[in-house]
Design a protein around this motif. Structure first.
Motif, PDB file in Angstrom:
ATOM      1  N   CYS A  98       8.463   3.892   3.425  1.00 54.64           N
ATOM      2  CA  CYS A  98       7.780   5.083   3.071  1.00 54.64           C
ATOM      3  C   CYS A  98       8.829   5.373   1.801  1.00 54.64           C
ATOM      4  O   CYS A  98       9.927   5.435   1.939  1.00 54.64           O
ATOM      5  CB  CYS A  98       7.759   6.261   3.900  1.00 54.64           C
ATOM      6  SG  CYS A  98       7.148   7.708   3.182  1.00 54.64           S
ATOM      7  N   VAL A 129      -1.651   9.241   6.994  1.00 49.09           N
ATOM      8  CA  VAL A 129      -1.977   7.913   6.453  1.00 49.09           C
ATOM      9  C   VAL A 129      -1.731   6.722   7.533  1.00 49.09           C
ATOM     10  O   VAL A 129      -0.559   6.685   8.378  1.00 49.09           O
ATOM     11  CB  VAL A 129      -0.883   7.702   5.221  1.00 49.09           C
ATOM     12  CG1 VAL A 129      -0.914   6.217   4.889  1.00 49.09           C
ATOM     13  CG2 VAL A 129      -0.887   8.531   4.087  1.00 49.09           C
ATOM     14  N   GLY A 178       0.837  -1.374   0.029  1.00 46.42           N
ATOM     15  CA  GLY A 178       0.091  -0.048   0.240  1.00 46.42           C
ATOM     16  C   GLY A 178       0.801   1.227   0.205  1.00 46.42           C
ATOM     17  O   GLY A 178       0.188   2.381   0.190  1.00 46.42           O
ATOM     18  N   PHE A 213       0.070   0.081   4.590  1.00 50.85           N
ATOM     19  CA  PHE A 213      -0.202   1.507   4.663  1.00 50.85           C
ATOM     20  C   PHE A 213      -1.865   1.376   4.207  1.00 50.85           C
ATOM     21  O   PHE A 213      -2.223   0.731   3.347  1.00 50.85           O
ATOM     22  CB  PHE A 213       0.313   2.129   3.756  1.00 50.85           C
ATOM     23  CG  PHE A 213       1.873   2.683   4.041  1.00 50.85           C
ATOM     24  CD1 PHE A 213       2.080   3.263   5.169  1.00 50.85           C
ATOM     25  CD2 PHE A 213       2.743   1.829   3.617  1.00 50.85           C
ATOM     26  CE1 PHE A 213       3.562   3.654   5.402  1.00 50.85           C
ATOM     27  CE2 PHE A 213       4.138   2.123   3.836  1.00 50.85           C
ATOM     28  CZ  PHE A 213       4.573   3.000   4.710  1.00 50.85           C
ATOM     29  N   GLY A 214      -2.541   2.226   5.094  1.00 53.80           N
ATOM     30  CA  GLY A 214      -3.935   2.380   4.578  1.00 53.80           C
ATOM     31  C   GLY A 214      -4.381   3.507   3.857  1.00 53.80           C
ATOM     32  O   GLY A 214      -3.521   4.215   3.415  1.00 53.80           O
ATOM     33  N   ASP A 215      -5.806   3.771   3.461  1.00 58.18           N
ATOM     34  CA  ASP A 215      -6.231   4.997   2.784  1.00 58.18           C
ATOM     35  C   ASP A 215      -6.169   6.332   3.725  1.00 58.18           C
ATOM     36  O   ASP A 215      -6.329   6.234   5.029  1.00 58.18           O
ATOM     37  CB  ASP A 215      -7.506   4.785   2.470  1.00 58.18           C
ATOM     38  CG  ASP A 215      -7.775   3.671   1.342  1.00 58.18           C
ATOM     39  OD1 ASP A 215      -6.864   3.529   0.680  1.00 58.18           O
ATOM     40  OD2 ASP A 215      -8.757   3.025   1.467  1.00 58.18           O
ATOM     41  N   PRO A 216      -5.659   7.185   3.060  1.00 52.11           N
ATOM     42  CA  PRO A 216      -5.351   8.437   3.957  1.00 52.11           C
ATOM     43  C   PRO A 216      -6.730   8.926   4.644  1.00 52.11           C
ATOM     44  O   PRO A 216      -7.700   8.638   3.990  1.00 52.11           O
ATOM     45  CB  PRO A 216      -5.060   9.573   2.782  1.00 52.11           C
ATOM     46  CG  PRO A 216      -4.415   8.590   1.926  1.00 52.11           C
ATOM     47  CD  PRO A 216      -5.172   7.432   1.853  1.00 52.11           C
ATOM     48  N   GLU A 275       1.646   3.043  -2.267  1.00 52.65           N
ATOM     49  CA  GLU A 275       1.333   3.916  -3.426  1.00 52.65           C
ATOM     50  C   GLU A 275      -0.096   4.902  -2.633  1.00 52.65           C
ATOM     51  O   GLU A 275      -0.298   5.928  -3.464  1.00 52.65           O
ATOM     52  CB  GLU A 275       0.658   2.832  -4.633  1.00 52.65           C
ATOM     53  CG  GLU A 275      -0.828   2.461  -4.316  1.00 52.65           C
ATOM     54  CD  GLU A 275      -0.516   1.033  -3.554  1.00 52.65           C
ATOM     55  OE1 GLU A 275      -1.298   0.648  -3.199  1.00 52.65           O
ATOM     56  OE2 GLU A 275       0.722   0.619  -3.518  1.00 52.65           O
ATOM     57  N   LYS A 276      -0.405   4.472  -1.716  1.00 52.82           N
ATOM     58  CA  LYS A 276      -1.418   5.251  -0.762  1.00 52.82           C
ATOM     59  C   LYS A 276      -0.735   6.570  -0.397  1.00 52.82           C
ATOM     60  O   LYS A 276      -1.523   7.599  -0.002  1.00 52.82           O
ATOM     61  CB  LYS A 276      -2.227   4.620   0.199  1.00 52.82           C
ATOM     62  CG  LYS A 276      -3.044   3.442  -0.559  1.00 52.82           C
ATOM     63  CD  LYS A 276      -3.812   2.707   0.391  1.00 52.82           C
ATOM     64  CE  LYS A 276      -4.504   1.521  -0.088  1.00 52.82           C
ATOM     65  NZ  LYS A 276      -5.008   0.492   0.965  1.00 52.82           N
ATOM     66  N   ILE A 277       0.342   6.770  -0.029  1.00 56.44           N
ATOM     67  CA  ILE A 277       1.100   7.845   0.410  1.00 56.44           C
ATOM     68  C   ILE A 277       1.040   8.964  -0.602  1.00 56.44           C
ATOM     69  O   ILE A 277       1.621   8.606  -1.966  1.00 56.44           O
ATOM     70  CB  ILE A 277       2.539   7.491   0.937  1.00 56.44           C
ATOM     71  CG1 ILE A 277       2.341   6.346   2.058  1.00 56.44           C
ATOM     72  CG2 ILE A 277       3.120   8.720   1.512  1.00 56.44           C
ATOM     73  CD1 ILE A 277       3.628   5.694   2.277  1.00 56.44           C
TER      74      ILE A 277
END
Length: 213
Positions: free
Chosen positions: A59, A145, A30, A172-175, A32-34
């Motif tokens: 990151c 995030v 995840g 990583f989760g959704d912002p 790419e969610k950053i």
């Protein structure tokens, strides 16, 4: 973004990534969610000394952290830590000192890593979050995030030395979309609960806090 020390940061990140992958089998999901630019807060659970290094490697951006100022007393670390964007924080300065340090970093458009539990968990479960991350995000407009670090507690348990245990990963989760306005007490609590729930949802069930009877 700060340019000071960027070359040292990149070299250390390459070395750290190699070691984490070889020794602990680091996997990242995840990333790419950053957001690729702008101020962003990475908020994660915390169970090991490895966690800041793991998050920094996972990151794709430069990540700044805070650390007690007494670690800067060692000559090598006094030279190295500023080049890794580590911010010294005096003992006893409390949340206010931490928030001011984070705001300076975020105003430079950097990513800032924080562990809302406030310390490494001694129980093996995620602990209640403090409101610091929410306060910093609401005051700076930074995106939060949520992230989960899994397996670092097996690779380097609290109170023990490192072990060659593979299976360390970061998810990583959704912002989080934060409400506009001043960070009053109710808003701080609401954002903190949302953040804690988001991080908990990324963790396997064995890390979830057991309900009290």
């Amino acid at each position: 973004m700060y340019e000071y020390g960027l070359g040292v940061y990149k070299v250390c990140k390459v070395i750290a990534r190699f070691l984490l992958q070889v020794l602990f089998g680091l996997k990242v999901e995840g990333a790419e969610k950053i957001p690729k630019e702008g101020p962003v807060i990475l908020a994660s659970n915390h169970m090991s000394f490895l966690d800041p290094v793991v998050m920094g490697v996972a990151c794709p951006r430069v990540v700044s952290y805070m650390s007690r100022d007494d670690v800067f007393n060692y000559p090598i670390l006094r030279w190295l830590l500023p080049r890794l964007y580590v911010i010294p924080v005096s003992r006893g300065s409390g949340d206010l000192g931490a928030i001011k340090a984070a705001i300076r970093v975020l105003k430079n458009g950097m990513a800032f890593g924080i562990f809302p539990e406030g310390r490494r968990s001694r129980t093996g479960f995620i602990e209640p979050f403090k409101t610091g991350a929410a306060a910093i995000a609401l005051r700076t407009g930074a995106v939060i995030v949520p992230a989960a670090i899994i397996g670092s507690d097996k690779a380097w348990p609290v109170g023990k030395g490192p072990r060659l245990r593979r299976g360390v990963r970061v998810v990583f989760g959704d912002p989080l979309v934060l409400p506009p306005g001043k960070p009053d007490h109710q808003t701080l609590e609401e954002v903190t609960h949302r953040l804690e729930a988001a991080v908990t949802a990324l963790l396997p069930p064995e890390y979830h806090r057991k309900p009290t009877v």
